[in-house]
Design a protein around this motif. Structure first.
Motif, PDB file in Angstrom:
ATOM      1  N   LYS A  63       2.035   1.574  -3.465  1.00 44.38           N
ATOM      2  CA  LYS A  63       0.954   1.857  -4.404  1.00 44.38           C
ATOM      3  C   LYS A  63       0.410   3.283  -4.226  1.00 44.38           C
ATOM      4  CE  LYS A  63      -2.730  -0.852  -4.161  1.00 44.38           C
ATOM      5  NZ  LYS A  63      -3.582  -2.039  -4.356  1.00 44.38           N
ATOM      6  N   GLY A 102      -7.019  -5.920   1.061  1.00 43.42           N
ATOM      7  CA  GLY A 102      -5.712  -6.036   1.724  1.00 43.42           C
ATOM      8  C   GLY A 102      -5.763  -5.733   3.214  1.00 43.42           C
ATOM      9  N   ASN A 149       0.838  -1.215   0.000  1.00 44.99           N
ATOM     10  CA  ASN A 149       0.000   0.000   0.000  1.00 44.99           C
ATOM     11  C   ASN A 149       0.864   1.253   0.000  1.00 44.99           C
ATOM     12  OD1 ASN A 149      -2.425  -1.299  -0.073  1.00 44.99           O
ATOM     13  ND2 ASN A 149      -2.893  -1.060   2.100  1.00 44.99           N
TER      14      ASN A 149
HETATM   15 MG   LIG Z   1      -3.846  -2.906  -0.599  1.00 46.87          MG
END
Ligand SMILES: [Mg+2]
Ligand SMILES: Nc1ncnc2c1ncn2[C@@H]1O[C@H](COP(=O)(O)OP(=O)(O)O)[C@@H](O)[C@H]1O
Length: 365
Positions: free
Chosen positions: A256, A318, A253
């Motif tokens: 990203k 996630g 994360n």
């Molecule tokens: Mg994620």
């Protein structure tokens, strides 16, 4: 059945009026005069008639009183049978029926909750399937394009061919990750995460994690800071593979949702002991999360608006997996964030103490 005041008066009237009439009739008969005897007989007749009519009325009242709640119950059961779980069974005047009605209502509400839960799960499954299919399309299209390039001779030099092959490989890895996530999600949903808990030193575990993630972070040009202040003999009881999944989800994360307008994208790991808790903080200077999104990011399929529109790819499961695994380890995950500045994930795990509770290897199954 308890009688209301009104009904009690009616029953009293039903008994006392004939009694009074009978007493009057007896009195007149005892007097023995001819005309009073006739009047006595009339009074007896009247009282008998009153008794008869009253009993009939009482019987009818009782029938109605008993049949009404049963009729209501029958109607309510019919509604449930026809799939209407919103039909409320209004309470009755009678306490005896109310206990039955309360139980019926409780049953209806439970049925409604479980039907809604089932619907939510079904819808979640559909959303996930749609998201994953959508996310799988991108690497598949890319792979097809590069394979065509190889087949048609567009990649004419060995260097170009090697580049094409390496892209195909990384796209295949992307697909593998998606499928793995889908599979793992199904394990979470059915409560079958295969945990294998072991006791390991916390310091060494997080060091290993950091080295395993280094390559990915370097490849993404992330500046990594790492500070591990846990004494080397402090132990944790964890499933190393699942905990790695947690760290890797949080790190992915950070990568990203990095802020591409910032000169340097940074990720910092801080691991320390606070009392009987191992605290791992993973901080980034990414895009951050808006205050209205922050309370929801651990929910399944929740993606902040910014992430949805940024076409970063992802399905919003996630962090729900992160939270589930942390809870199954007796710990928790707390995310703080400032929109535009960055986010910090705090992972808390209990320190393993000899003679304290053994790790429960069945947790989460
Ligand atoms: Mg994620
Ligand atoms: N480090 C982060 N920086 C900014 N936003 C984040 C970060 N971590 C999570 N989020 C937000 O929380 C949402 C949920 O995260 P997650 O459950 O991992 O789903 P996904 O990454 O598939 O979107 C993300 O869509 C994103 O909006």
């Amino acid at each position: 059945m308890r009688l209301s005041k009104k009904n009690l008066l009616a029953v009293l009237g039903l008994v006392t009026v004939p009694l009074l009439l009978l007493s009057a009739a007896l009195f007149l008969l005892v007097r023995g005069q001819e005309d009073s005897e006739a009047l006595g007989m009339i009074l007896i007749g009247l009282s008998l008639m009153e008794l008869l009519l009253g009993s009939l009325a009482l019987l009818r009242w009782q029938q109605e009183h008993l049949s009404r709640p049963f009729k209501k119950l029958q109607d309510a059961a019919g509604e449930i049978r026809d799939g209407n779980l919103d039909h409320v069974l209004e309470p009755e005047e009678e306490d005896e029926f109310n206990r039955l009605f309360d139980s019926f209502e409780e049953m209806r509400l439970r049925l409604k909750n479980s039907a809604e839960e089932q619907l939510r799960t079904e819808q979640d499954g559909k959303i996930l399937l749609a998201n994953i299919s959508h996310d799988l399309k991108t690497p598949i299209t890319a792979i097809k394009g590069y394979v065509e390039g190889l087949r048609d001779g567009v990649a004419s030099t060995p260097e170009k061919q090697a580049r094409y092959l390496s892209t195909i490989y990384s796209k295949a890895e992307e697909m593998e990750k998606l499928v793995d996530q889908l599979y793992f999600y199904s394990l979470v949903e059915t409560g079958r995460i295969p945990y294998h808990f072991t006791r390991i030193p916390a310091h060494a575990y997080f060091s290993d994690c950091r080295w395993e993630l280094k390559e990915e972070l370097d490849a993404q040009d992330m500046v990594t800071r790492y500070e591990n202040r846990v004494p080397e003999d402090v132990m944790i009881a964890v499933d190393p593979e699942q905990l790695h999944r947690v760290v890797s989800n949080v790190v992915s994360n950070a990568v990203k949702y990095r802020d591409r307008n910032k000169e340097k994208n940074m990720i910092a790991f801080r691991i320390c002991v606070e009392g009987k808790t191992i605290v791992t903080e993973i901080e980034d200077n990414g895009v951050g999360i808006a205050p209205e999104d922050l309370p929801h990011v651990f929910e399944r399929f929740y993606r902040a608006d910014a992430s949805r529109s940024a076409a970063t790819g992802g399905n919003g499961i996630g962090l729900s997996i992160v939270q589930k695994i942390m809870e199954d380890h007796g710990g928790r995950a707390v995310l703080t964030s400032e929109f535009g500045k960055g986010s910090c994930m705090r992972l808390e795990l209990p320190v393993y103490e000899e003679n304290a509770n053994e790790p429960d290897t069945d947790r989460g199954r």
